[in-house]
Design an enzyme around this catalytic site. Structure first.
Site, PDB file in Angstrom:
ATOM      1  N   CYS A 125       9.562  46.951   5.994  1.00 21.05           N
ATOM      2  CA  CYS A 125      10.430  48.057   6.401  1.00 21.05           C
ATOM      3  C   CYS A 125      11.865  47.556   6.449  1.00 21.05           C
ATOM      4  O   CYS A 125      12.111  46.361   6.477  1.00 21.05           O
ATOM      5  CB  CYS A 125      10.085  48.542   7.804  1.00 21.05           C
ATOM      6  SG  CYS A 125       8.437  49.206   7.953  1.00 21.05           S
ATOM      7  N   ARG A 162      15.664  54.162   9.429  1.00 20.47           N
ATOM      8  CA  ARG A 162      14.905  53.137   8.703  1.00 20.47           C
ATOM      9  C   ARG A 162      14.225  53.674   7.451  1.00 20.47           C
ATOM     10  O   ARG A 162      14.099  54.888   7.270  1.00 20.47           O
ATOM     11  CB  ARG A 162      13.854  52.617   9.660  1.00 20.47           C
ATOM     12  CG  ARG A 162      12.828  53.693  10.071  1.00 20.47           C
ATOM     13  CD  ARG A 162      11.475  53.613   9.395  1.00 20.47           C
ATOM     14  NE  ARG A 162      10.778  52.388   9.569  1.00 20.47           N
ATOM     15  CZ  ARG A 162      10.133  52.029  10.691  1.00 20.47           C
ATOM     16  NH1 ARG A 162      10.090  52.868  11.720  1.00 20.47           N
ATOM     17  NH2 ARG A 162       9.514  50.890  10.761  1.00 20.47           N
ATOM     18  N   ASN A 212       7.338  45.955  11.134  1.00 18.01           N
ATOM     19  CA  ASN A 212       6.269  44.971  11.088  1.00 18.01           C
ATOM     20  C   ASN A 212       6.788  43.545  11.327  1.00 18.01           C
ATOM     21  O   ASN A 212       7.827  43.176  10.809  1.00 18.01           O
ATOM     22  CB  ASN A 212       5.611  45.037   9.708  1.00 18.01           C
ATOM     23  CG  ASN A 212       4.129  44.878   9.807  1.00 18.01           C
ATOM     24  OD1 ASN A 212       3.505  45.392  10.717  1.00 18.01           O
ATOM     25  ND2 ASN A 212       3.555  44.149   8.873  1.00 18.01           N
TER      26      ASN A 212
HETATM   27  C1  LIG Z   1       2.923  49.496   9.580  1.00 23.36           C
HETATM   28  C2  LIG Z   1       4.267  49.992  10.072  1.00 23.36           C
HETATM   29  C3  LIG Z   1       5.334  49.017   9.678  1.00 23.36           C
HETATM   30  C4  LIG Z   1       5.582  49.099   8.212  1.00 23.36           C
HETATM   31  C5  LIG Z   1       5.424  47.781   7.609  1.00 23.36           C
HETATM   32  O1  LIG Z   1       6.175  46.873   7.910  1.00 23.36           O
HETATM   33  N1  LIG Z   1       4.406  47.644   6.745  1.00 23.36           N
HETATM   34  C6  LIG Z   1       4.145  46.421   6.073  1.00 23.36           C
HETATM   35  C7  LIG Z   1       2.657  46.187   6.049  1.00 23.36           C
HETATM   36  S1  LIG Z   1       2.360  44.599   5.441  1.00 23.36           S
HETATM   37  O2  LIG Z   1       2.841  43.624   6.468  1.00 23.36           O
HETATM   38  O3  LIG Z   1       3.117  44.470   4.182  1.00 23.36           O
HETATM   39  O4  LIG Z   1       0.898  44.522   5.243  1.00 23.36           O
HETATM   40  C8  LIG Z   1       4.295  50.172  11.599  1.00 23.36           C
HETATM   41  C9  LIG Z   1       5.679  50.644  12.075  1.00 23.36           C
HETATM   42  C10 LIG Z   1       5.432  51.488  13.341  1.00 23.36           C
HETATM   43  C11 LIG Z   1       3.949  51.311  13.605  1.00 23.36           C
HETATM   44  C12 LIG Z   1       3.247  52.344  14.487  1.00 23.36           C
HETATM   45  C13 LIG Z   1       3.928  52.406  15.856  1.00 23.36           C
HETATM   46  C14 LIG Z   1       3.184  53.347  16.814  1.00 23.36           C
HETATM   47  C15 LIG Z   1       1.712  52.953  16.953  1.00 23.36           C
HETATM   48  C16 LIG Z   1       1.551  51.631  17.689  1.00 23.36           C
HETATM   49  C17 LIG Z   1       0.069  51.325  17.907  1.00 23.36           C
HETATM   50  O5  LIG Z   1      -0.037  50.092  18.549  1.00 23.36           O
HETATM   51  C18 LIG Z   1      -0.642  51.229  16.567  1.00 23.36           C
HETATM   52  C19 LIG Z   1      -0.478  52.478  15.769  1.00 23.36           C
HETATM   53  C20 LIG Z   1       1.007  52.908  15.577  1.00 23.36           C
HETATM   54  C21 LIG Z   1       0.955  54.329  14.998  1.00 23.36           C
HETATM   55  C22 LIG Z   1       1.774  51.944  14.656  1.00 23.36           C
HETATM   56  C23 LIG Z   1       1.115  51.803  13.266  1.00 23.36           C
HETATM   57  C24 LIG Z   1       1.884  50.818  12.346  1.00 23.36           C
HETATM   58  O6  LIG Z   1       1.784  49.518  12.846  1.00 23.36           O
HETATM   59  C25 LIG Z   1       3.353  51.222  12.221  1.00 23.36           C
HETATM   60  C26 LIG Z   1       3.417  52.516  11.423  1.00 23.36           C
END
Ligand SMILES: C[C@H](CCC(=O)NCCS(=O)(=O)O)[C@H]1CC[C@H]2[C@@H]3CC[C@@H]4C[C@H](O)CC[C@]4(C)[C@H]3C[C@H](O)[C@]12C
Length: 326
Positions: free
Chosen positions: A2, A17, A80
């Site tokens: 992100c 973002r 992340n």
């Molecule tokens: C994954 C996303 C970051 C994007 C990213 O960086 N992706 C790289 C993946 S990879 O590293 O390349 O594999 C992050 C950013 C915000 C997060 C939510 C925050 C609220 C909530 C918190 C709870 O505890 C768990 C569920 C919850 C819905 C979260 C899900 C997920 O964690 C979200 C979407």
């Protein structure tokens, strides 16, 4: 991965973002009004006090914000941070806030970055997940207020760290001090054409414009995006009205967007920029684009009745609009 930024233009500050991931959770804009009661896992329940708008999924009537800003002009985005991130067992001396509660906790009681710093002195991020279906996610956060000041918050084995952020951008790994250190490797990148210091006296044919950015990283990885967005943001002109500021804002974020197909994370699975959003921290207008629809959509926080106690969900507008001209 992100990318999150604060962009200052025309005396306004825009915060938001890119969300890069291989699947969408069904996130959409959500407004939490002042009288919505947040139930905390390890703290007493409390009304929101300050209304907020951002991207979230709603589970059991709880807004799980990915990023949001409140009516006082404080904005927070979770990105992340897998690896260095560490959350702690309950600590009797601290206010134990779960990672998913951190955005609501701070946005519902703070108005500035200075107030956030103060509140965080008593906070420990406790390792409690939202539900079995939604495990703990390793995050770090960019936080900004309407003065344009910003900080990065990271919880690692050595504790909760709050860093002033002089470049006003955040991506993912490594830890923030490492990202800042890495910028030194690119400190001579410039919008201007380079001077020939390689072979002095030789008339090098500068065959292209933009050679000052020849070594600007362009990769999808978090270290490359950090350098690129820091450069683009630092050199972006200011707009002279809301429209040109918002247009510039999205050009900055879209300069590090991930097109589908370029970042493979598994068999036939690719991370891409699902949405980009930004809030004008003075006016509370929330703007977004998404992969399917790059037209800018907007929701005005102050157009809603903010004294309610129920969440308001907005459908993500995902239909591309093409203006046919003949
Ligand atoms: C994954 C996303 C970051 C994007 C990213 O960086 N992706 C790289 C993946 S990879 O590293 O390349 O594999 C992050 C950013 C915000 C997060 C939510 C925050 C609220 C909530 C918190 C709870 O505890 C768990 C569920 C919850 C819905 C979260 C899900 C997920 O964690 C979200 C979407």
């Amino acid at each position: 991965m992100c990318t999150s930024i604060v962009y200052s233009s025309n005396n306004h500050h825009y915060f938001g973002r890119n969300l890069d991931l291989e699947i969408s959770f069904g996130e959409h804009p959500v407004i939490t009004p002042r009288n919505y009661e947040f139930q905390y896992r390890k703290l007493p329940n409390k009304k929101a006090k300050y209304a907020m708008v951002g991207m979230a999924i709603v589970e059991d009537n709880y807004p799980l914000y990915f990023d949001a800003s409140n009516e006082e002009g404080l904005g927070i985005a979770g990105l992340n941070f897998d690896g260095p991130c560490h959350y702690f067992p309950e600590n009797a001396e601290k206010n134990n806030v779960t990672p998913f509660e951190l955005i609501p906790y701070l946005l519902s009681q703070c108005t500035t970055v200075a107030e956030v710093k103060d509140a965080l002195k008593d906070v420990s991020l406790v390792n409690i997940n939202f539900s079995e279906k939604l495990p703990l996610s390793p995050l770090h956060w960019l936080m900004a207020d309407k003065t344009g000041e910003s900080i990065v918050v990271e919880s690692t084995l050595s504790g909760l760290h709050v860093y002033d952020n002089p470049v006003h951008v955040l991506t993912n790994n490594p830890e923030f001090p490492g990202q800042l250190r890495n910028l030194a490797n690119y400190s001579n990148i410039a919008p201007a054409q380079p001077k020939n210091t390689l072979v002095p006296g030789v008339d090098l044919n500068l065959y292209s414009r933009g050679l000052g950015t020849h070594f600007l990283p362009g990769g999808m990885d978090s270290a490359s995006r950090f350098v690129k967005i820091a450069f683009v943001r630092a050199h972006s002109p200011q707009g002279n009205n809301e429209l040109s500021s918002v247009t510039n804002y999205f050009h900055i974020l879209h300069s590090v967007e991930q097109p589908k197909g370029t970042d493979e994370v598994g068999p036939n699975s690719y991370e891409y920029t699902i949405y980009s959003d930004g809030t004008n921290l003075e006016t509370g207008t929330f703007y977004y684009t998404n992969y399917e629809n790059n037209q800018i959509n907007a929701i005005e926080l102050n157009k809603e009745n903010l004294n309610g106690d129920e969440l308001t969900d907005y459908k993500l507008i995902e239909k591309q609009t093409i203006n046919y001209q003949n």
